[in-house]
Design a protein around this motif. Structure first.
Motif, short mmCIF file in Angstrom:
data_model
loop_
_atom_site.label_atom_id
_atom_site.label_comp_id
_atom_site.label_asym_id
_atom_site.label_seq_id
_atom_site.Cartn_x
_atom_site.Cartn_y
_atom_site.Cartn_z
N LEU A 126 3.51 -1.75 10.66
CA LEU A 126 2.97 -2.77 11.56
C LEU A 126 1.49 -3.03 11.29
O LEU A 126 1.04 -4.18 11.31
CB LEU A 126 3.20 -2.36 13.02
CG LEU A 126 4.66 -2.38 13.49
CD1 LEU A 126 4.77 -1.76 14.88
CD2 LEU A 126 5.23 -3.77 13.44
N ARG A 127 0.72 -1.94 11.02
CA ARG A 127 -0.70 -2.11 10.68
C ARG A 127 -0.86 -2.90 9.39
O ARG A 127 -1.69 -3.80 9.29
CB ARG A 127 -1.39 -0.75 10.57
CG ARG A 127 -1.86 -0.18 11.88
CD ARG A 127 -2.78 1.01 11.67
NE ARG A 127 -2.11 2.14 11.04
CZ ARG A 127 -1.40 3.05 11.70
NH1 ARG A 127 -1.27 2.99 12.99
NH2 ARG A 127 -0.83 4.04 11.04
N ALA A 128 -0.06 -2.55 8.38
CA ALA A 128 -0.14 -3.26 7.10
C ALA A 128 0.24 -4.72 7.27
O ALA A 128 -0.41 -5.61 6.70
CB ALA A 128 0.78 -2.58 6.08
N ASN A 129 1.26 -4.99 8.06
CA ASN A 129 1.69 -6.36 8.33
C ASN A 129 0.57 -7.15 9.01
O ASN A 129 0.30 -8.30 8.65
CB ASN A 129 2.96 -6.36 9.18
CG ASN A 129 3.62 -7.71 9.26
OD1 ASN A 129 3.36 -8.59 8.46
ND2 ASN A 129 4.48 -7.86 10.25
N GLU A 130 -0.06 -6.55 9.98
CA GLU A 130 -1.16 -7.21 10.69
C GLU A 130 -2.32 -7.52 9.73
O GLU A 130 -2.91 -8.60 9.80
CB GLU A 130 -1.63 -6.35 11.85
CG GLU A 130 -2.69 -7.00 12.71
CD GLU A 130 -2.23 -8.31 13.35
OE1 GLU A 130 -3.05 -9.24 13.47
OE2 GLU A 130 -1.05 -8.42 13.71
N GLN A 131 -2.62 -6.59 8.83
CA GLN A 131 -3.69 -6.84 7.86
C GLN A 131 -3.34 -7.99 6.93
O GLN A 131 -4.19 -8.82 6.62
CB GLN A 131 -3.97 -5.56 7.06
CG GLN A 131 -4.64 -4.47 7.86
CD GLN A 131 -4.74 -3.17 7.09
OE1 GLN A 131 -4.17 -2.99 6.01
NE2 GLN A 131 -5.50 -2.23 7.67
N LEU A 132 -2.09 -8.03 6.50
CA LEU A 132 -1.66 -9.14 5.63
C LEU A 132 -1.72 -10.47 6.36
O LEU A 132 -2.14 -11.48 5.79
CB LEU A 132 -0.25 -8.88 5.11
CG LEU A 132 -0.12 -7.74 4.10
CD1 LEU A 132 1.36 -7.45 3.82
CD2 LEU A 132 -0.86 -8.08 2.82
N GLU A 153 8.58 6.92 13.57
CA GLU A 153 7.59 6.23 14.40
C GLU A 153 6.28 6.04 13.65
O GLU A 153 5.68 4.96 13.70
CB GLU A 153 7.34 7.02 15.69
CG GLU A 153 8.46 6.97 16.69
CD GLU A 153 8.25 7.88 17.89
OE1 GLU A 153 8.93 7.68 18.89
OE2 GLU A 153 7.39 8.81 17.83
N ASP A 154 5.86 7.07 12.92
CA ASP A 154 4.63 6.97 12.13
C ASP A 154 4.76 5.92 11.03
O ASP A 154 3.84 5.14 10.78
CB ASP A 154 4.26 8.32 11.52
CG ASP A 154 3.69 9.29 12.52
OD1 ASP A 154 3.34 8.88 13.65
OD2 ASP A 154 3.59 10.49 12.18
N GLN A 155 5.92 5.90 10.37
CA GLN A 155 6.14 4.92 9.31
C GLN A 155 6.15 3.50 9.88
O GLN A 155 5.59 2.58 9.27
CB GLN A 155 7.46 5.20 8.58
CG GLN A 155 7.41 6.45 7.74
CD GLN A 155 8.76 6.82 7.17
OE1 GLN A 155 9.79 6.24 7.50
NE2 GLN A 155 8.76 7.83 6.30
N LEU A 156 6.75 3.32 11.04
CA LEU A 156 6.77 2.01 11.68
C LEU A 156 5.35 1.58 12.05
O LEU A 156 4.96 0.43 11.79
CB LEU A 156 7.66 2.03 12.92
CG LEU A 156 7.70 0.73 13.73
CD1 LEU A 156 8.20 -0.43 12.89
CD2 LEU A 156 8.55 0.92 14.98
N ASP A 157 4.57 2.48 12.65
CA ASP A 157 3.18 2.15 12.99
C ASP A 157 2.39 1.73 11.76
O ASP A 157 1.64 0.76 11.80
CB ASP A 157 2.50 3.34 13.67
CG ASP A 157 2.97 3.58 15.08
OD1 ASP A 157 3.59 2.69 15.68
OD2 ASP A 157 2.70 4.70 15.59
N GLU A 158 2.57 2.45 10.66
CA GLU A 158 1.86 2.12 9.42
C GLU A 158 2.30 0.75 8.89
O GLU A 158 1.48 -0.06 8.47
CB GLU A 158 2.09 3.19 8.36
CG GLU A 158 1.35 2.94 7.07
CD GLU A 158 -0.16 2.86 7.24
OE1 GLU A 158 -0.78 2.08 6.49
OE2 GLU A 158 -0.73 3.55 8.10
#
Length: 128
Positions: free
Chosen positions: A114-120, A107-112
């Motif tokens: 998703l955050r990275a994807n949103e920043q990109l 879950e933590d890896q997925l959240d990270e």
């Protein structure tokens, strides 16, 4: 997920003057710091409705790594307690502790991710 390594301000023994003012500022920062290892094992277990053995098992599984006090006692941060609480919820639903730890890690890896994807995506939109 390990907490900071030194929970004691460098001038904790100062009796007054500038050192005391710095200690007060450090204490306020510790209250606001979710990674500050403020809770003993007994208090942490009580807060999440678990046993000290449960917290030790989470440490053994590598999900959380509590800081050790100078006396060798485990100290937990609010961030670690949130993770332990999530693990307790999964275990209470019948999930084995090892599986609960793996689920939380994923879950933590997925959240990270998703955050990275949103920043990109935000950078790509800004360039257009």
């Amino acid at each position: 997920m390990a907490a900071k390594t030194d929970p004691t301000p460098s001038n904790a023994g100062d009796a007054g003057g500038v050192g005391a003012a710095e200690d007060a500022g450090a204490a306020e920062d510790a209250f606001d710091d979710a990674d500050y290892p403020a809770y003993t094992m007994g208090r942490a277990a009580e807060m999440i409705g678990a046993t000290p053995g449960f917290l030790r098992a989470l440490g053994g599984a590598g999900l959380i790594t509590p800081l050790r006090s100078e006396g060798g006692h485990r100290r937990y941060s609010r961030h670690q307690l949130r993770i332990a609480q999530r693990a307790r919820e999964l275990v209470d639903q019948g999930t084995p502790i090892e599986a609960a730890c793996r689920i939380i890690t994923l879950e933590d890896q997925l959240d990270e991710a998703l955050r990275a994807n949103e920043q990109l995506r935000a950078r790509a939109s800004a360039q257009d």
